[in-house]
Design a protein around this motif. Structure first.
Motif, PDB file in Angstrom:
ATOM      1  N   GLU A 380     -15.641 -14.560 -32.169  1.00 24.87           N
ATOM      2  CA  GLU A 380     -14.722 -15.702 -32.246  1.00 24.87           C
ATOM      3  C   GLU A 380     -14.972 -16.528 -33.513  1.00 24.87           C
ATOM      4  O   GLU A 380     -14.032 -17.023 -34.150  1.00 24.87           O
ATOM      5  CB  GLU A 380     -14.866 -16.579 -30.998  1.00 24.87           C
ATOM      6  CG  GLU A 380     -14.361 -15.925 -29.718  1.00 24.87           C
ATOM      7  CD  GLU A 380     -15.405 -15.056 -29.019  1.00 24.87           C
ATOM      8  OE1 GLU A 380     -15.171 -14.692 -27.861  1.00 24.87           O
ATOM      9  OE2 GLU A 380     -16.454 -14.733 -29.635  1.00 24.87           O
ATOM     10  N   PHE A 381     -16.257 -16.712 -33.870  1.00 20.20           N
ATOM     11  CA  PHE A 381     -16.569 -17.416 -35.119  1.00 20.20           C
ATOM     12  C   PHE A 381     -15.952 -16.684 -36.307  1.00 20.20           C
ATOM     13  O   PHE A 381     -15.347 -17.298 -37.186  1.00 20.20           O
ATOM     14  CB  PHE A 381     -18.086 -17.513 -35.315  1.00 20.20           C
ATOM     15  CG  PHE A 381     -18.730 -18.678 -34.623  1.00 20.20           C
ATOM     16  CD1 PHE A 381     -18.321 -19.973 -34.889  1.00 20.20           C
ATOM     17  CD2 PHE A 381     -19.751 -18.483 -33.711  1.00 20.20           C
ATOM     18  CE1 PHE A 381     -18.912 -21.062 -34.262  1.00 20.20           C
ATOM     19  CE2 PHE A 381     -20.347 -19.549 -33.071  1.00 20.20           C
ATOM     20  CZ  PHE A 381     -19.932 -20.840 -33.345  1.00 20.20           C
ATOM     21  N   ALA A 382     -16.113 -15.362 -36.318  1.00 19.81           N
ATOM     22  CA  ALA A 382     -15.594 -14.572 -37.434  1.00 19.81           C
ATOM     23  C   ALA A 382     -14.081 -14.715 -37.549  1.00 19.81           C
ATOM     24  O   ALA A 382     -13.537 -14.861 -38.659  1.00 19.81           O
ATOM     25  CB  ALA A 382     -15.984 -13.109 -37.257  1.00 19.81           C
ATOM     26  N   GLU A 383     -13.412 -14.712 -36.413  1.00 21.06           N
ATOM     27  CA  GLU A 383     -11.947 -14.818 -36.421  1.00 21.06           C
ATOM     28  C   GLU A 383     -11.487 -16.168 -36.963  1.00 21.06           C
ATOM     29  O   GLU A 383     -10.586 -16.245 -37.800  1.00 21.06           O
ATOM     30  CB  GLU A 383     -11.406 -14.608 -35.000  1.00 21.06           C
ATOM     31  CG  GLU A 383      -9.897 -14.548 -34.939  1.00 21.06           C
ATOM     32  CD  GLU A 383      -9.379 -14.261 -33.539  1.00 21.06           C
ATOM     33  OE1 GLU A 383      -8.169 -14.479 -33.306  1.00 21.06           O
ATOM     34  OE2 GLU A 383     -10.166 -13.837 -32.676  1.00 21.06           O
ATOM     35  N   SER A 384     -12.108 -17.253 -36.517  1.00 23.33           N
ATOM     36  CA  SER A 384     -11.683 -18.583 -36.975  1.00 23.33           C
ATOM     37  C   SER A 384     -12.051 -18.817 -38.438  1.00 23.33           C
ATOM     38  O   SER A 384     -11.276 -19.400 -39.200  1.00 23.33           O
ATOM     39  CB  SER A 384     -12.282 -19.677 -36.088  1.00 23.33           C
ATOM     40  OG  SER A 384     -13.690 -19.613 -36.088  1.00 23.33           O
ATOM     41  N   LEU A 385     -13.216 -18.333 -38.859  1.00 20.32           N
ATOM     42  CA  LEU A 385     -13.647 -18.534 -40.243  1.00 20.32           C
ATOM     43  C   LEU A 385     -12.890 -17.652 -41.225  1.00 20.32           C
ATOM     44  O   LEU A 385     -12.840 -17.948 -42.423  1.00 20.32           O
ATOM     45  CB  LEU A 385     -15.153 -18.268 -40.355  1.00 20.32           C
ATOM     46  CG  LEU A 385     -16.044 -19.313 -39.676  1.00 20.32           C
ATOM     47  CD1 LEU A 385     -17.470 -18.788 -39.534  1.00 20.32           C
ATOM     48  CD2 LEU A 385     -16.030 -20.627 -40.449  1.00 20.32           C
ATOM     49  N   SER A 386     -12.274 -16.583 -40.734  1.00 23.15           N
ATOM     50  CA  SER A 386     -11.488 -15.696 -41.597  1.00 23.15           C
ATOM     51  C   SER A 386     -10.228 -16.371 -42.126  1.00 23.15           C
ATOM     52  O   SER A 386      -9.539 -15.820 -42.992  1.00 23.15           O
ATOM     53  CB  SER A 386     -11.117 -14.412 -40.843  1.00 23.15           C
ATOM     54  OG  SER A 386     -12.268 -13.638 -40.572  1.00 23.15           O
TER      55      SER A 386
END
Length: 469
Positions: A380-386
């Motif tokens: 989820e972090f990766a998705e939002s930071l992308s």
């Protein structure tokens, strides 16, 4: 337990944002106050300047003489962040001192007051700060214990004058360690109940059950203002006579219409069960902040704040330190700092940032907070930071936790889909930016010690001509 039975107050972990507010409250009420904290910060230095003695070594020899000589008259206030092997805590416990968690003390302080409690896994600090500002701006006598520095007050504490027939207290109701279960509010706001603190709760279902318990403690005849997107099970145990109002940007019993972005200002009309309010202008950006303001306005309406005072209060609200805080702004560069540390918070922040700067190249520096949160939400972090054009990750800030084997910032970095991404030591950030100024908007995000970068980065912008050489 009665606070009047105690004459001396000692804090273990006095530098926490919630702890420091209570310390200031006791000091203002005339109690001698001392405290320990692991780290000297701007906040602990402010407490020292206000006359509170603070020490930074875990050493029983540094305990105040008054505390050692008056065991029965001393109340020890404890933060959950204090580790189990803390020497001073063990010593005071063995000697039989009265030791209460911060949340228990907050429950005692607010027990006889008309309490507005703001809960939720995101948005608590901003929403409780807006409630406080709307009341204070309108001349309503109230006190407030906040989880951040409200810029209108330049403090995390507001102490009422005692002129109200019944004391009104606004309080941030923290779900961490189930702290909010010590509160029995007249008005509760629940901004969200997304999975978080799974090191405490184990799973989402236990988090839901605990929020249900908190909501069940709203006093009969009270009010619950709850975000329309939350799990419908949260309201399963609402006491009879509690009015439930659901709110969001575009659904529920209260919502907004005609939302437009004009520079930094979010302009809109509010529709709700206690009367509509047109012509609102909010200068603290973010769609999530529009929703936070909507909830705060409902609380203000219940407390009989007139429409025109609410409108002018919203317009004059200047925000909370480290919540969408504009640190530097020029024609070519913008630097914003934010406390977001959960994927949902980062998502809301990035969506609002893109709405404000649709054509900008955005560089994000993010410091993950807690090994468990990184482990549980890496995808989820990766998705939002992308959503950034470029991402710089710092190492995980451990806070109260010990390292977990295999859990590092690389868990996020490997999954992020930004065109440019890197892992950089915090001490090397400014140096890296001198070499790379290919951005329009810089955002620092996180709840650890990433805030120590704010001042060096502000100086960087001022000294480097917007970072363009």
């Amino acid at each position: 337990m009665r606070l009047e039975d105690y004459s001396y107050i000692y804090f273990l972990g006095i530098g926490g944002i919630g702890m420091s507010a209570i310390a200031r409250w006791f000091k203002a009420k005339g109690y001698p106050v001392w405290g320990y904290d692991k780290t000297r910060t701007a906040l602990t230095e402010a407490l020292e300047q206000e006359g509170i003695l603070v020490h930074y070594e875990d050493d029983v020899n540094l305990l105040p003489q008054e505390v050692l000589l008056h065991k029965e008259e001393t109340l020890v206030v404890l933060t959950p962040a204090i580790p189990a092997d803390h020497t001073e805590w063990a010593h005071l416990r063995e000697l039989g001192y009265t030791i209460k968690k911060r949340s228990e003390v907050l429950g005692i302080i607010t027990a006889s007051a008309y309490t507005v409690a703001v809960a939720g896994t995101h948005g608590k600090t901003t929403t409780s700060s807006i409630v406080t500002h709307l009341l204070h701006h309108a001349g309503v006598d109230c006190s407030a214990f906040l989880g951040g520095i409200a810029t209108n007050l330049n403090s995390n504490l507001l102490i009422g004058k005692g002129t109200a027939e019944k004391e009104i207290v606004v309080v941030e109701a923290d779900e961490y360690d189930r702290s909010f279960l010590t509160l029995f509010p007249d008005v509760a706001i629940v901004t969200s109940a997304d999975p978080d603190h799974l090191d405490i709760y184990g799973d989402r279902e236990e988090l839901i059950r605990t929020f249900q318990r908190f909501i069940s403690q709203i006093k009969p005849g009270g009010y619950l203002f709850i975000h329309d997107s939350t799990d419908p099970r949260l309201t399963a145990n609402v006491q009879e006579g509690v009015q439930v109002v659901k709110y969001s940007l575009d659904s529920g019993d209260a919502y907004v219409q005609g939302l437009q972005i004009n520079g930094r200002w979010f302009e809109y009309d509010a529709v709700g069960p206690f009367g509509n309010i047109a012509g609102l202008s909010l200068g603290v950006p973010g769609f999530h902040n529009v929703e936070n303001t909507l909830a705060a306005m409902l609380a203000a309406q219940v407390l009989q704040v007139p429409e025109e005072e609410i409108r002018s209060g919203v317009q004059s609200f200047t925000g909370v330190k480290r919540r969408f805080e504009f640190v530097y702004e020029s024609k070519r560069k913008v630097y914003i700092d934010d406390y977001a540390h959960h994927p949902k918070e980062i998502d809301a922040f990035m969506n609002s940032l893109r709405a404000l700067y649709p054509n900008a190249r955005i560089l994000v520096i993010f410091q993950p907070h807690l090994f468990t949160r990184t482990r549980d939400f890496a995808d989820e972090f990766a998705e939002s930071l992308s959503k950034a054009d470029e991402l710089i990750l710092l190492d995980i800030y451990p806070a109260r936790e010990k390292p977990i084997e295999g859990v590092t910032s690389d868990m996020i970095l490997d999954r992020v889909k930004c065109p440019k991404k890197s892992l950089v030591q915090k001490e090397k950030i400014v140096e890296k930016l001198y070499k790379n100024s290919d951005f329009d908007v810089l955002a620092t995000i996180g709840a650890g010690d990433i805030d120590t970068l704010v001042e060096p980065l502000r100086i960087f912008f001022e000294n480097s001509g917007d970072g363009l050489e």
